[in-house]
Motif scaffolding. Structure first.
Motif, PDB file in Angstrom:
ATOM      1  N   LYS A  86      -6.120 -12.264   7.572  1.00  0.00           N
ATOM      2  CA  LYS A  86      -7.399 -10.982   7.988  1.00  0.00           C
ATOM      3  C   LYS A  86      -8.581 -12.082   6.633  1.00  0.00           C
ATOM      4  CE  LYS A  86      -8.870  -6.149   7.975  1.00  0.00           C
ATOM      5  NZ  LYS A  86      -8.347  -4.609   7.324  1.00  0.00           N
ATOM      6  N   ASN A  87      -8.403 -12.107   6.218  1.00  0.00           N
ATOM      7  CA  ASN A  87      -9.955 -13.195   5.486  1.00  0.00           C
ATOM      8  C   ASN A  87     -10.940 -13.956   6.800  1.00  0.00           C
ATOM      9  OD1 ASN A  87     -11.703 -13.472   3.610  1.00  0.00           O
ATOM     10  ND2 ASN A  87     -11.034 -15.128   3.206  1.00  0.00           N
ATOM     11  N   PHE A  93     -10.108 -14.539   9.663  1.00  0.00           N
ATOM     12  CA  PHE A  93     -10.579 -13.208  11.492  1.00  0.00           C
ATOM     13  C   PHE A  93     -12.085 -13.159  10.579  1.00  0.00           C
ATOM     14  CE2 PHE A  93      -8.686 -13.107  14.599  1.00  0.00           C
ATOM     15  CZ  PHE A  93      -6.785 -13.719  14.353  1.00  0.00           C
ATOM     16  N   ARG A  94     -11.780 -12.251   9.143  1.00  0.00           N
ATOM     17  CA  ARG A  94     -13.428 -11.658   9.000  1.00  0.00           C
ATOM     18  C   ARG A  94     -14.496 -12.931   8.845  1.00  0.00           C
ATOM     19  NH1 ARG A  94     -15.832 -11.565   3.941  1.00  0.00           N
ATOM     20  NH2 ARG A  94     -14.309 -13.282   2.926  1.00  0.00           N
ATOM     21  N   ILE A  95     -13.906 -13.658   8.079  1.00  0.00           N
ATOM     22  CA  ILE A  95     -15.774 -15.186   8.182  1.00  0.00           C
ATOM     23  C   ILE A  95     -15.715 -15.475   9.461  1.00  0.00           C
ATOM     24  CG2 ILE A  95     -15.784 -17.513   7.375  1.00  0.00           C
ATOM     25  CD1 ILE A  95     -13.702 -16.826   5.101  1.00  0.00           C
ATOM     26  N   GLY A 142     -16.307 -14.122  11.692  1.00  0.00           N
ATOM     27  CA  GLY A 142     -16.479 -12.624  13.191  1.00  0.00           C
ATOM     28  C   GLY A 142     -15.984 -12.188  13.356  1.00  0.00           C
ATOM     29  N   LEU A 186     -13.550  -9.890  13.434  1.00  0.00           N
ATOM     30  CA  LEU A 186     -12.927  -8.560  12.963  1.00  0.00           C
ATOM     31  C   LEU A 186     -13.817  -7.238  13.884  1.00  0.00           C
ATOM     32  CD1 LEU A 186     -12.019  -8.517   9.005  1.00  0.00           C
ATOM     33  CD2 LEU A 186     -10.840  -8.846  11.637  1.00  0.00           C
ATOM     34  N   SER A 187     -15.090  -8.051  14.206  1.00  0.00           N
ATOM     35  CA  SER A 187     -16.393  -6.883  14.375  1.00  0.00           C
ATOM     36  C   SER A 187     -16.721  -7.150  16.518  1.00  0.00           C
ATOM     37  CB  SER A 187     -17.890  -6.665  13.612  1.00  0.00           C
ATOM     38  OG  SER A 187     -18.009  -8.848  13.789  1.00  0.00           O
ATOM     39  N   SER A 212     -21.738 -11.050  18.469  1.00  0.00           N
ATOM     40  CA  SER A 212     -20.472  -9.939  18.058  1.00  0.00           C
ATOM     41  C   SER A 212     -20.631  -9.574  19.824  1.00  0.00           C
ATOM     42  CB  SER A 212     -21.335  -8.968  17.269  1.00  0.00           C
ATOM     43  OG  SER A 212     -21.931  -8.525  17.095  1.00  0.00           O
TER      44      SER A 212
END
Lengths: 110, 138
Positions: free
Chosen positions: A85-86, A88-90, A92, A94-95, B101
């Motif tokens: 998950k980390n 994926f977060r780094i 970007g 997750l958004s 994004s």
């Protein structure tokens, strides 16, 4: 790396387990691309059994998401945890995508 | 106080050897005593750097080798040194990835080195004896 797919409640659920690195990502990409072609409504990628992913794996996920978006279909990432998950977060991611805590909650979203 | 050498391997810059390189890095990180999450981050950084070298270092010539050395420095700090004899190339100067994004607009690629640098703060490049040397300090 272990790959599996099933039809559930109108969605194609792909589960990926183990390790997606530069060596295994092409096989994951081919598999996910085939499942993307089959999906008529929603594609859920379930990652609760995924221990490791590198940028090669992220590119596969992004390619599948782009394909689903072109078809105007839903794409959901489910079961992201811990180190994966980390990453994926780094990146970007997750958004960028619809994310559900579990496969079950992803199925409720559709 | 001098450092300690944990491992030193040299193999062709090819994807088929990625697993062997990564195993040596993981073994060294375990020997040093890092926690599981940190080992996974070190593994990811090493993979991204190695794959970058496999793809770019020898593109204009016969494929050469990559050398991976692990150990501790004089201050007992863990390091990984990854070197190749390919064309002069500092991957740390690559353009940052597209973090837009929007799924349709976002470009695929450029993420690898970015991830490595986000996970491991201290990665440096230098060129010495016709080698590209990337040093990861953790």
């Amino acid at each position: 790396m272990e790959l599996a797919a099933k039809d559930q409640g109108g969605a194609v659920v792909v589960s990926v387990k183990g390790k997606v690195d530069t060596a295994t990502a092409p096989e994951f990409g081919k598999y996910l691309s085939e499942q993307t072609d089959k999906a008529a409504k929603t594609l859920i990628v379930s990652m609760s059994g995924l221990d490791y992913i590198s940028s090669a794996g992220l590119r596969v996920i992004l390619a599948a998401a782009k394909k689903m978006k072109e078809k105007q279909l839903d794409f959901i990432l489910a079961g992201l945890e811990g180190d994966v998950k980390n990453v994926f977060r780094i990146a970007g991611f997750l958004s960028l995508f619809k994310v559900a805590d579990t496969e079950e909650s992803a199925l409720k979203q559709i | 106080m001098t450092g300690e050498l944990f491992s030193q391997i040299q193999l062709p810059a090819k994807l088929e050897y990625l697993g062997i390189f990564i195993a040596s890095v993981k073994d060294a990180a375990e020997k040093y005593g890092f926690a599981r999450t940190r080992i996974s981050e070190i593994e990811l950084a090493a993979e991204e750097i190695l794959v970058n070298i496999f793809n770019y270092a020898y593109q204009n010539a016969e494929t050469g080798c990559v050398q991976v050395i692990t150990g501790t420095d004089g201050n007992r700090r863990f390091f990984i040194e990854i070197s190749d004899t390919g064309i002069p190339f500092n991957m740390l100067q690559a353009d940052p990835p597209d973090l837009t994004s929007d799924i349709s607009l976002r470009k695929i690629g450029g993420l690898g080195v970015f991830l490595a640098r986000e996970l491991i703060n201290d990665i440096s490049y230098y060129r010495e004896d016709n080698k590209n040397i990337l040093k990861i300090r953790v």
